[in-house]
Design a protein around this motif. Structure first.
Motif, mmCIF file in Angstrom:
data_model
loop_
_atom_site.group_PDB
_atom_site.id
_atom_site.type_symbol
_atom_site.label_atom_id
_atom_site.label_comp_id
_atom_site.label_asym_id
_atom_site.label_seq_id
_atom_site.Cartn_x
_atom_site.Cartn_y
_atom_site.Cartn_z
ATOM 1 N N UNK A 1 2.250 5.620 8.165
ATOM 2 C CA UNK A 1 0.948 5.795 7.538
ATOM 3 C C UNK A 1 -0.023 6.254 8.624
ATOM 4 N N UNK A 2 -1.308 6.093 8.429
ATOM 5 C CA UNK A 2 -2.274 6.612 9.391
ATOM 6 C C UNK A 2 -2.385 5.762 10.651
ATOM 7 N N UNK A 3 -1.751 4.573 10.655
ATOM 8 C CA UNK A 3 -1.956 3.649 11.765
ATOM 9 C C UNK A 3 -0.684 3.306 12.538
ATOM 10 N N UNK A 4 0.445 3.215 11.880
ATOM 11 C CA UNK A 4 1.685 2.868 12.564
ATOM 12 C C UNK A 4 2.873 3.332 11.721
ATOM 13 N N UNK A 5 4.081 3.154 12.267
ATOM 14 C CA UNK A 5 5.255 3.610 11.533
ATOM 15 C C UNK A 5 6.539 3.118 12.157
ATOM 16 N N UNK A 6 7.654 3.454 11.508
ATOM 17 C CA UNK A 6 8.981 3.026 11.918
ATOM 18 C C UNK A 6 9.947 4.205 11.751
ATOM 19 N N UNK A 7 10.989 4.245 12.572
ATOM 20 C CA UNK A 7 11.902 5.378 12.483
ATOM 21 C C UNK A 7 13.321 5.009 12.915
ATOM 22 N N UNK A 8 14.253 5.822 12.461
ATOM 23 C CA UNK A 8 15.649 5.773 12.904
ATOM 24 C C UNK A 8 16.026 7.172 13.387
ATOM 25 N N UNK A 9 16.587 7.258 14.584
ATOM 26 C CA UNK A 9 17.068 8.521 15.132
ATOM 27 C C UNK A 9 18.564 8.369 15.401
ATOM 28 N N UNK A 10 19.399 9.204 14.762
ATOM 29 C CA UNK A 10 20.862 9.042 14.851
ATOM 30 C C UNK A 10 21.531 10.331 15.328
ATOM 31 N N UNK B 1 0.833 -1.207 0.000
ATOM 32 C CA UNK B 1 0.000 0.000 0.000
ATOM 33 C C UNK B 1 0.861 1.247 0.000
ATOM 34 N N UNK B 2 1.749 1.322 -0.975
ATOM 35 C CA UNK B 2 2.748 2.398 -0.992
ATOM 36 C C UNK B 2 2.116 3.774 -1.026
ATOM 37 N N UNK B 3 0.924 3.895 -1.616
ATOM 38 C CA UNK B 3 0.337 5.211 -1.742
ATOM 39 C C UNK B 3 -0.077 5.798 -0.400
ATOM 40 N N UNK B 4 -0.164 4.967 0.657
ATOM 41 C CA UNK B 4 -0.586 5.444 1.964
ATOM 42 C C UNK B 4 0.592 5.795 2.872
ATOM 43 N N UNK B 5 1.787 5.551 2.449
ATOM 44 C CA UNK B 5 2.953 5.750 3.305
ATOM 45 C C UNK B 5 3.613 7.094 3.030
ATOM 46 N N UNK B 6 4.175 7.683 4.101
ATOM 47 C CA UNK B 6 4.873 8.949 3.996
ATOM 48 C C UNK B 6 6.285 8.780 4.541
ATOM 49 N N UNK B 7 7.224 9.438 3.909
ATOM 50 C CA UNK B 7 8.599 9.473 4.392
ATOM 51 C C UNK B 7 8.858 10.855 4.974
ATOM 52 N N UNK B 8 9.286 10.901 6.223
ATOM 53 C CA UNK B 8 9.568 12.152 6.917
ATOM 54 C C UNK B 8 11.059 12.237 7.211
ATOM 55 N N UNK B 9 11.694 13.291 6.728
ATOM 56 C CA UNK B 9 13.131 13.506 6.942
ATOM 57 C C UNK B 9 13.298 14.708 7.875
ATOM 58 N N UNK B 10 14.023 14.505 8.985
ATOM 59 C CA UNK B 10 14.096 15.538 10.024
ATOM 60 C C UNK B 10 15.531 15.791 10.479
ATOM 61 N N UNK B 11 16.274 16.654 9.782
ATOM 62 C CA UNK B 11 17.573 17.090 10.319
ATOM 63 C C UNK B 11 17.331 18.082 11.454
ATOM 64 N N UNK B 12 18.259 18.117 12.423
ATOM 65 C CA UNK B 12 18.094 19.046 13.540
ATOM 66 C C UNK B 12 19.441 19.406 14.147
ATOM 67 N N UNK B 13 19.447 20.482 14.900
ATOM 68 C CA UNK B 13 20.625 20.916 15.660
ATOM 69 C C UNK B 13 20.243 20.933 17.133
ATOM 70 N N UNK B 14 21.013 20.238 17.928
ATOM 71 C CA UNK B 14 20.722 20.096 19.362
ATOM 72 C C UNK B 14 21.806 20.812 20.167
ATOM 73 N N UNK B 15 21.425 21.887 20.839
ATOM 74 C CA UNK B 15 22.377 22.655 21.653
ATOM 75 C C UNK B 15 22.508 22.054 23.034
#
Length: 257
Positions: A73-82, A20-34
């Motif tokens: 997607x609208x129900x669940x998801x997976x992530x990597x935080x580095x 169901x690829x049309x229901x999935x979103x990819x979120x890219x989040x670069x950040x700076x942590x002081x």
């Protein structure tokens, strides 16, 4: 362990995207942590305290990388935080110069499930319903650490390399405040498998929706606190203890593809 985490993530991403690829979103989040560093080290029988504010630490950073990748997607998801931070700082004890070197890489691989979802009525800027949602999370955080304490006047040079994996669970809350503003909170607790490891990760962000390069984007400002405690035996037979809290403001963004 890092290779296994990355390989597992790639296989998981490939498998989920094919469904169901049309229901999935990819979120890219670069950040700076002081982040400032505060806590204790125990190495070769020595127990120096670490108290380095960000105003000093920023001048001592040799290299840095921070980012988050999420598939949802609208129900669940997976992530990597580095996070990778290599610092080299100095302090004075009894008038003598003491140098601290801490090279730390932390990679968290996790999953979440949309357990509660309440629509507030109306849509936000990205033409989706405004809502309040709560997501339980579960995963594992891999840490690789090199810690070194050196004082030439005292003839002191101590170092320790360690790596460990720490399972965690937590909750994530997201609330739309207006059609542009949102609030997100995350709290995770680790150290479930042994008393030698303890982890607390807490985050709070205020987000503002915009379109950047035609992509839905949330500009985020907030605060993050990551406390890690790890104990083992060092090369001298003494107890090695890493008990450090990294905390401070965060500025970043989340771009959706």
């Amino acid at each position: 362990m890092l290779k296994k985490l990355i390989l597992s993530s790639c296989l998981l991403t490939s498998s989920v995207t094919s469904y169901a690829a049309e229901h999935w979103k990819v979120l890219v989040s670069p950040f700076i942590w002081g982040a400032s560093l505060k806590g204790d080290l125990a190495l070769a029988g020595k127990k120096p305290s670490v108290d380095i504010p960000f105003s000093e630490l920023v001048n001592d950073v040799d290299s840095i990388f921070m980012g988050n990748l999420e598939l949802t997607n609208a129900h669940y998801g997976f992530y990597i935080d580095a996070i990778n931070v290599d610092t080299d700082s100095n302090d004075r004890v009894m008038g003598q110069k003491i140098s601290y070197k801490i090279d730390q890489t932390t990679v968290a691989l996790g999953a979440f499930y949309r357990a509660f979802n309440y629509e507030l009525g109306g849509n936000h800027l990205f033409d989706e319903p405004k809502r309040i949602s709560i997501d339980p999370t579960i995963g594992a955080r891999w840490t690789k650490l090199t810690a070194e304490v050196q004082s030439k006047p005292f003839g002191l040079k101590l170092s320790k390399k360690a790596e460990w994996t720490d399972p965690f669970f937590g909750l994530r809350l997201t609330a739309d405040l207006t059609n542009k503003w949102s609030l997100s909170l995350l709290s995770q607790v680790g150290g479930l498998d042994t008393d030698n490891k303890k982890t607390h990760n807490h985050e709070a962000y205020l987000g503002y929706r915009v379109y950047l390069l035609d992509h839905p984007t949330i500009i985020r400002v907030g605060y993050r606190s990551l406390s890690q405690r790890y104990t083992s035996t060092d090369f001298t037979g003494h107890r090695f203890k890493y008990d450090i809290r990294q905390s401070g403001p965060v500025v970043g963004m989340t771009m959706r593809f």
